[in-house]
Design a protein around this motif. Structure first.
Motif, short mmCIF file in Angstrom:
data_model
loop_
_atom_site.label_atom_id
_atom_site.label_comp_id
_atom_site.label_asym_id
_atom_site.label_seq_id
_atom_site.Cartn_x
_atom_site.Cartn_y
_atom_site.Cartn_z
N LYS A 6 29.28 -26.56 29.99
CA LYS A 6 29.10 -27.12 28.65
C LYS A 6 29.88 -28.43 28.54
CE LYS A 6 30.02 -26.10 23.77
NZ LYS A 6 30.63 -25.11 22.84
N GLU A 7 29.19 -29.48 28.08
CA GLU A 7 29.86 -30.78 27.95
C GLU A 7 30.98 -30.70 26.94
OE1 GLU A 7 28.25 -35.18 28.02
OE2 GLU A 7 28.14 -34.42 25.97
N LYS A 8 32.10 -31.33 27.29
CA LYS A 8 33.25 -31.41 26.40
C LYS A 8 33.45 -32.86 25.98
CE LYS A 8 35.40 -27.47 28.71
NZ LYS A 8 35.31 -26.55 27.56
N ARG A 9 34.36 -33.07 25.07
CA ARG A 9 34.61 -34.44 24.63
C ARG A 9 35.40 -35.22 25.67
NH1 ARG A 9 37.70 -34.08 19.17
NH2 ARG A 9 37.24 -36.33 19.06
N LEU A 10 36.25 -34.53 26.45
CA LEU A 10 37.14 -35.25 27.36
C LEU A 10 37.47 -34.41 28.58
CD1 LEU A 10 39.09 -37.75 27.81
CD2 LEU A 10 40.84 -36.38 26.66
N SER A 11 37.55 -35.07 29.72
CA SER A 11 38.08 -34.46 30.95
C SER A 11 39.32 -35.24 31.36
CB SER A 11 37.05 -34.52 32.09
OG SER A 11 35.90 -33.78 31.80
N ILE A 12 40.44 -34.54 31.53
CA ILE A 12 41.67 -35.15 32.02
C ILE A 12 41.81 -34.80 33.49
CG2 ILE A 12 44.18 -35.28 31.79
CD1 ILE A 12 43.90 -34.44 28.88
N ILE A 13 41.82 -35.82 34.34
CA ILE A 13 41.81 -35.64 35.79
C ILE A 13 43.20 -35.91 36.36
CG2 ILE A 13 40.92 -36.61 37.95
CD1 ILE A 13 38.25 -37.07 36.45
N ASP A 39 37.61 -28.51 23.31
CA ASP A 39 36.96 -29.82 23.36
C ASP A 39 37.30 -30.62 24.61
OD1 ASP A 39 35.60 -29.51 20.98
OD2 ASP A 39 37.19 -30.41 19.77
N TYR A 40 38.25 -30.14 25.40
CA TYR A 40 38.60 -30.91 26.60
C TYR A 40 39.00 -29.98 27.74
CZ TYR A 40 43.70 -30.45 25.64
OH TYR A 40 44.98 -29.98 25.43
N GLU A 41 38.88 -30.50 28.94
CA GLU A 41 39.27 -29.77 30.14
C GLU A 41 40.32 -30.58 30.89
OE1 GLU A 41 36.14 -29.37 33.00
OE2 GLU A 41 35.55 -31.49 32.88
N VAL A 42 41.15 -29.88 31.63
CA VAL A 42 42.15 -30.50 32.50
C VAL A 42 41.80 -30.09 33.93
CG1 VAL A 42 44.59 -30.66 33.11
CG2 VAL A 42 43.92 -30.40 30.70
N ILE A 43 41.49 -31.07 34.75
CA ILE A 43 41.09 -30.80 36.14
C ILE A 43 42.24 -31.21 37.05
CG2 ILE A 43 39.44 -31.28 37.96
CD1 ILE A 43 37.43 -32.09 35.81
N ILE A 44 42.83 -30.22 37.72
CA ILE A 44 43.89 -30.49 38.70
C ILE A 44 43.27 -30.39 40.10
CG2 ILE A 44 46.15 -29.82 39.57
CD1 ILE A 44 46.60 -28.30 36.92
N VAL A 45 43.46 -31.43 40.89
CA VAL A 45 43.01 -31.40 42.28
C VAL A 45 44.24 -31.47 43.18
CG1 VAL A 45 41.62 -32.47 44.08
CG2 VAL A 45 40.84 -32.54 41.69
N ASP A 46 44.54 -30.34 43.81
CA ASP A 46 45.65 -30.31 44.76
C ASP A 46 45.21 -30.97 46.06
OD1 ASP A 46 48.22 -29.30 45.96
OD2 ASP A 46 46.75 -28.27 47.22
N ASP A 47 45.93 -32.01 46.46
CA ASP A 47 45.55 -32.81 47.63
C ASP A 47 46.29 -32.35 48.88
OD1 ASP A 47 44.31 -34.88 49.08
OD2 ASP A 47 45.99 -36.25 48.68
N GLY A 48 46.13 -31.06 49.19
CA GLY A 48 46.74 -30.53 50.40
C GLY A 48 48.25 -30.50 50.36
N SER A 49 48.82 -30.16 49.22
CA SER A 49 50.28 -30.13 49.07
C SER A 49 50.92 -29.13 50.04
CB SER A 49 50.67 -29.77 47.64
OG SER A 49 50.21 -30.74 46.72
N LEU A 65 43.37 -21.82 29.30
CA LEU A 65 42.00 -21.55 29.73
C LEU A 65 41.19 -22.81 29.95
CD1 LEU A 65 41.13 -18.44 27.52
CD2 LEU A 65 41.94 -18.51 29.89
N ASN A 66 41.67 -23.96 29.49
CA ASN A 66 40.91 -25.20 29.69
C ASN A 66 41.30 -25.93 30.97
OD1 ASN A 66 43.44 -26.03 28.80
ND2 ASN A 66 42.64 -27.75 27.60
N ILE A 67 42.09 -25.28 31.84
CA ILE A 67 42.48 -25.88 33.12
C ILE A 67 41.62 -25.29 34.24
CG2 ILE A 67 44.31 -26.03 34.86
CD1 ILE A 67 46.35 -26.09 32.64
N CYS A 68 41.10 -26.16 35.09
CA CYS A 68 40.45 -25.70 36.31
C CYS A 68 41.12 -26.38 37.50
CB CYS A 68 38.95 -25.95 36.29
SG CYS A 68 38.45 -27.60 35.81
N VAL A 69 41.23 -25.66 38.59
CA VAL A 69 42.00 -26.12 39.75
C VAL A 69 41.09 -26.18 40.97
CG1 VAL A 69 43.97 -25.65 41.26
CG2 VAL A 69 44.10 -25.07 38.83
N TYR A 70 41.19 -27.29 41.67
CA TYR A 70 40.49 -27.47 42.95
C TYR A 70 41.52 -27.85 44.00
CZ TYR A 70 36.27 -27.62 40.08
OH TYR A 70 35.27 -27.31 39.20
N THR A 71 41.17 -27.62 45.24
CA THR A 71 42.08 -28.01 46.32
C THR A 71 41.29 -28.61 47.47
OG1 THR A 71 43.91 -27.28 47.76
CG2 THR A 71 42.05 -25.76 47.46
#
Length: 332
Positions: A6-13, A39-49, A65-71
């Motif tokens: 679902k589209e949100k107003r903002l994505s924080i990367i 209304d917004y999501e927080v996308i954390i991308v772990d860069d091989g820490s 719940l508005n945080i999603c994590v990728y690695t």
């Protein structure tokens, strides 16, 4: 479970590499904004820490719940940002470095400005937190506030590349022009924002202060060790080449912008070579020799075209004397 389709107003990367010391502060600041959590999501991308960054990110995603994590395996900040852009669902996106943070209840004001004015870019101010304490304002631009401008006006008036962290961007705008970060260089923000400013049709500058940039001498982008300095200086040639190619091939910029970008590339190359020639440090002059060879390989040396000033245009002819420049760089 949050519906991330679902589209949100903002994505924080937020790209994060070995950021366990700062990540909690950064995320908490993102979660203290004047926007509804849905209304917004927080996308954390772990860069091989190699520290506990990923574990911290996963714990925070359970708390909010508005945080999603990728690695990913360690590929650098640009690749992490691009990964997040490809999965983001926000109408607007913004970029936050894990060792920086946002000012409480500030981003919502910028988002409303962007939405009400149908902006492609809304630029705000940031504070630079000095190592010894205290702040000063950064990202000052000199353009009238709360006025919508297009690319030709800001480029021809001399806007300079800025940190990507001091604006929000329409995701539709970025995708329309395929705007992504150049992989593997330190000056990715310069390369990215130069293209953004050349393509934007609706940009507004505000004096709202949203972002706190912490000077961190141990950060990967601020380490002044010789190897990092060498990479930084050689990357200037890569950025110049990228912008030159963009100016030569883009069908989406005006003739005036195309001409201006070419002059900027010329001026920047003149400035780079002069920097090496004026250096008293033998190591920097040695990097200068590598820079010339790198620029030649990329096809941007000898320097072509006119510069932004007649003086730089004149100096260019002297600097294109490869034998003379090399002799001067090798001086004791």
């Amino acid at each position: 479970m949050e519906d991330y389709n679902k589209e949100k107003r903002l994505s924080i990367i937020i790209p994060a590499y070995n950021a366990e010391r700062y990540l909690d502060r950064c995320i908490e600041s993102c979660e203290c904004q004047d926007i509804g959590i849905d209304d917004y999501e927080v996308i954390i991308v772990d860069d091989g820490s190699t520290d506990k960054t990923l574990q911290m990110a996963e714990a925070l995603s359970k708390k909010y719940l508005n945080i999603c994590v990728y690695t990913q395996v360690n590929k650098g900040q640009s690749v992490a940002r691009n990964m997040a852009l490809d999965v983001a669902v926000g109408k607007y996106v913004m970029f936050v470095d894990a060792d920086d943070f946002l000012i409480e209840k500030s981003i919502g004001q910028v988002l409303v400005l962007a939405e009400n004015n149908q902006l492609e870019v809304c630029s705000f101010l940031l504070k630079v937190m000095k190592e010894g304490g205290g702040f000063f304002l950064g990202s000052l631009h000199g353009f009238p506030l709360n006025t919508v401008f297009a690319a030709e006006h800001i480029v021809l008036k001399g806007i300079q590349p800025a940190s990507v962290c001091c604006a929000i961007y329409s995701r539709t705008f970025l995708n329309k022009f395929g705007l992504r970060f150049y992989s593997g260089i330190l000056h990715q923000d310069v390369e990215f924002t130069t293209k953004v400013y050349a393509l934007v049709s609706r940009i507004l500058f505000t004096d709202i202060v949203c972002y706190v940039y912490e000077y961190n001498p141990t950060s990967s982008t601020r380490d002044r060790a010789y190897t990092k300095l060498r990479r930084s200086l050689l990357d200037n040639a890569v950025v110049a080449h990228s912008i030159q190619q963009f100016a030569d091939t883009s069908k989406d910029i005006s003739a005036n912008i195309r001409k201006n970008l070419r002059k900027r590339v010329c001026s920047n190359l003149v400035g780079s070579v002069l920097y090496f020639l004026r250096a008293k440090d033998e190591n920097i002059r040695r990097i200068g020799l590598d820079f010339l060879e790198h620029a030649r390989t990329l096809g941007i040396y000898p320097i072509k075209g006119r510069a932004l000033s007649w003086k730089a245009s004149f100096i260019k002819f002297l600097l294109n004397n490869d034998i003379l420049v090399r002799v001067l760089l090798k001086r004791g």
